[in-house]
Design a protein around this motif. Structure first.
Motif, PDB file in Angstrom:
ATOM      1  N   CYS A 261       0.861  -1.173   0.125  1.00 27.39           N
ATOM      2  CA  CYS A 261       0.105   0.077   0.007  1.00 27.39           C
ATOM      3  C   CYS A 261       0.858   1.254   0.026  1.00 27.39           C
ATOM      4  O   CYS A 261       0.601   2.346  -0.704  1.00 27.39           O
ATOM      5  CB  CYS A 261      -1.112  -0.024   1.209  1.00 27.39           C
ATOM      6  N   ARG A 262       2.000   1.132   0.879  1.00 27.99           N
ATOM      7  CA  ARG A 262       2.776   2.390   0.844  1.00 27.99           C
ATOM      8  C   ARG A 262       3.496   2.546  -0.591  1.00 27.99           C
ATOM      9  O   ARG A 262       3.662   3.834  -1.150  1.00 27.99           O
ATOM     10  CB  ARG A 262       3.877   2.084   1.873  1.00 27.99           C
ATOM     11  N   LYS A 263       3.881   1.553  -1.208  1.00 24.22           N
ATOM     12  CA  LYS A 263       4.378   1.721  -2.451  1.00 24.22           C
ATOM     13  C   LYS A 263       3.270   2.384  -3.535  1.00 24.22           C
ATOM     14  O   LYS A 263       3.725   3.139  -4.453  1.00 24.22           O
ATOM     15  CB  LYS A 263       4.924   0.163  -3.049  1.00 24.22           C
TER      16      LYS A 263
ATOM     17  N   ALA B 159       0.827   4.232  -2.695  1.00 22.68           N
ATOM     18  CA  ALA B 159       0.605   5.493  -2.535  1.00 22.68           C
ATOM     19  C   ALA B 159       1.498   6.325  -3.069  1.00 22.68           C
ATOM     20  O   ALA B 159       1.170   7.289  -3.574  1.00 22.68           O
ATOM     21  CB  ALA B 159       0.358   5.749  -0.925  1.00 22.68           C
ATOM     22  N   HIS B 160       2.807   6.088  -2.908  1.00 17.90           N
ATOM     23  CA  HIS B 160       3.717   6.829  -3.560  1.00 17.90           C
ATOM     24  C   HIS B 160       3.707   6.776  -4.882  1.00 17.90           C
ATOM     25  O   HIS B 160       3.604   7.847  -5.923  1.00 17.90           O
ATOM     26  CB  HIS B 160       4.922   6.413  -3.153  1.00 17.90           C
TER      27      HIS B 160
ATOM     28  N   ARG C 167       0.630   8.830  -6.331  1.00 12.35           N
ATOM     29  CA  ARG C 167       0.770  10.412  -6.407  1.00 12.35           C
ATOM     30  C   ARG C 167       1.585  10.813  -7.564  1.00 12.35           C
ATOM     31  O   ARG C 167       1.453  11.778  -7.916  1.00 12.35           O
ATOM     32  CB  ARG C 167       1.543  10.589  -4.960  1.00 12.35           C
TER      33      ARG C 167
END
Lengths: 323, 162
Positions: free
Chosen positions: B54-56, B58-59, B62
């Motif tokens: 999820c972090r990957k 989200a970045h 963006r």
């Protein structure tokens, strides 16, 4: 191996204010009165067991400090304000103890603030062994004992201090414990530590943003986490906050959950709670992490992947974990 | 556990399909130039996402903010919907969910199904508009109910840009 958490807050101590304590008492007593009005046979102690953490003892307000003991060896990890509480207890229960070991992950203020209040530092015949990977360990300790921020100069305590520079990722023995420093992801050099003793292992991963997440990115530092019996992990932020606060140096519960699952950690405790978070907010972050964990396990089952026996929680100050 | 990505150009739009698991090992595609149309991402076959993935994501998403026609998520699987609601940051303001699945379960015969809700039909920016919490079971004709908690599963609709 036994681990005791003397401080689980990050950045700044966060004591409960008198007003907040009063409100908490009012809420608890109101709930108890309602139960009694229903003539339910429950004692005060039983009732307290049913309450959420934020209405009882809370999560704690002291900053990062932990005690690891095995056999006759005791190691402290960092000297946040929680070290003062440890000091008070030691002076009452073991006033003759003359040797201490403190491992420093890094030198941000919240991990040093308790050091000037560690009573054995000022007592003749005491030896405080200080360990770190950093070349400037002694200078960093000296900076704490310096006017105008502290009235006692370093020279007063210097004779009690022994400096031990550790090599990165190399095992060192302290009595019956073995420690290995591993690098964490933080704005200034920060070295977590794997502590092993009696066939048990602790992975201390505070402070870390966990920007390196794959095994390839972590490289040799993945050794910190592998098969650890206990992982103590930086979960200062909620997941959303951590996404926004890039390079602030801290992580979140869901990230810790995923690292723990992948590396087969058995028990994970989340610490370094944000000082701006009251205990209710920390409880909400814990609930959010629980929802995430439950959904993840469900998705794993549905994908045919094995589930997990991982146990975890957000840590409370004063907790004792027997491994 | 791996992620399969299929990319199709449809005029000025780009259609992306993600299948499998979105975790820390996934490699999301890079677009050398700004997409002139819409970026549509199909998540029907995404079975699991963890916080590291999820972090990957989200970045990465963006970085797609400059897409001229916006970012549309379609056919979002229940696994994704759960994470959209739990993990803030998965769905930025300029990305919208245009369709998603709701899982149903029949207590009578154990039949499981998924019903697709589409923007403009069953929901819009104001929330749910035409939606059945119970549907007939195609197997035994009993009533199938949603297998999710309403207040949690549809929580994302309250977010701006959802």
């Amino acid at each position: 191996m036994r681990v005791r958490l003397w401080g689980v807050r990050g950045s700044l101590p966060a004591p409960v204010t008198p007003e907040r304590l009063r409100l908490r008492l009012e809420e608890v007593l109101a709930q108890f009165e309602r139960l009694k009005d229903q003539n339910l046979p429950i004692t005060a102690r039983q009732f307290i067991e049913t309450l959420p953490t934020h209405l009882t003892g809370g999560y704690g307000g002291n900053t990062s400090c932990a005690e690891v003991t095995h056999g006759s060896t005791r190691l402290l990890i960092d000297s946040g304000s929680g070290l003062r509480v440890f000091s008070d207890l030691i002076m009452k229960t073991e006033p003759q103890c003359n040797e201490f070991h403190i491992y420093f992950t890094h030198f941000h203020w919240d991990h040093l603030i308790g050091l000037p209040f560690f009573a054995p530092l000022y007592m003749k015949g005491r030896t405080i062994h200080c360990y770190a990977v950093h070349d400037d360990l002694e200078e960093s300790l000296r900076s704490v004992f310096r006017k105008p921020t502290f009235p006692v100069p370093y020279e007063v305590v210097q004779k009690q201090i022994r400096i031990h520079k550790l090599k990165p990722r190399e095992k060192a023995r302290i009595g019956e414990l073995e420690i290995t420093p591993y690098q964490l992801d933080h704005p200034d050099p920060c070295w977590g530590v794997r502590v092993e003793g009696g066939g048990r292992s602790l992975a201390w991963a505070v402070d870390t943003e966990c920007t390196r997440i794959t095994r390839e990115e972590l490289g040799p530092d993945v050794g910190l986490y592998r098969d650890a019996d206990l992982m103590v992990f930086d979960a200062q932020y909620s997941f959303g906050e951590a996404l926004e606060k890039i390079n602030w140096g801290h992580s979140s519960g869901p990230t810790g959950i995923d690292i723990a699952l992948r590396e087969q950690v058995k028990l994970a405790l989340f610490v370094h709670h944000d000082p701006s978070s009251d205990c209710e907010a920390i409880g909400q972050a814990e609930d959010q992490t629980r929802q995430y964990f439950d959904q993840l396990l469900k998705a794993r089952r549905q994908s045919g992947l094995k589930t997990s026996d991982l146990v975890w929680r957000f840590a409370r100050e004063g907790e004792i974990i027997q491994l | 556990m791996s992620l399969t990505i299929k990319i199709t150009n449809v005029g000025r739009d780009v259609h992306l399909s993600l299948e499998g698991v979105l975790d820390e090992n996934c490699q999301l595609p890079e677009f050398p130039e700004v997409i002139q149309g819409e970026l549509e991402i199909c998540l029907e076959k995404l079975t699991m996402i963890n916080s590291l993935g999820c972090r990957k994501w989200a970045h990465w998403i963006r970085a797609q903010a400059k897409t001229k026609g916006g970012v549309s998520l379609v056919k979002c699987s229940p696994a994704i919907m759960n994470q959209i609601n739990i993990l803030a940051g998965f769905l930025p303001e300029y990305a919208r969910v245009d369709s998603f699945y709701v899982p149903y379960y029949c207590e009578g015969c154990g039949y499981e199904d998924r019903v697709l809700l589409t923007r403009g039909h069953e929901f819009d920016t104001t929330g749910l508009i035409s939606f059945a919490e119970e549907v007939p079971c195609p197997g035994c004709k009993a009533i199938m109910a949603m297998e999710v908690l309403r207040e949690r599963y549809f929580k994302f609709l309250a977010r701006k840009g959802a």
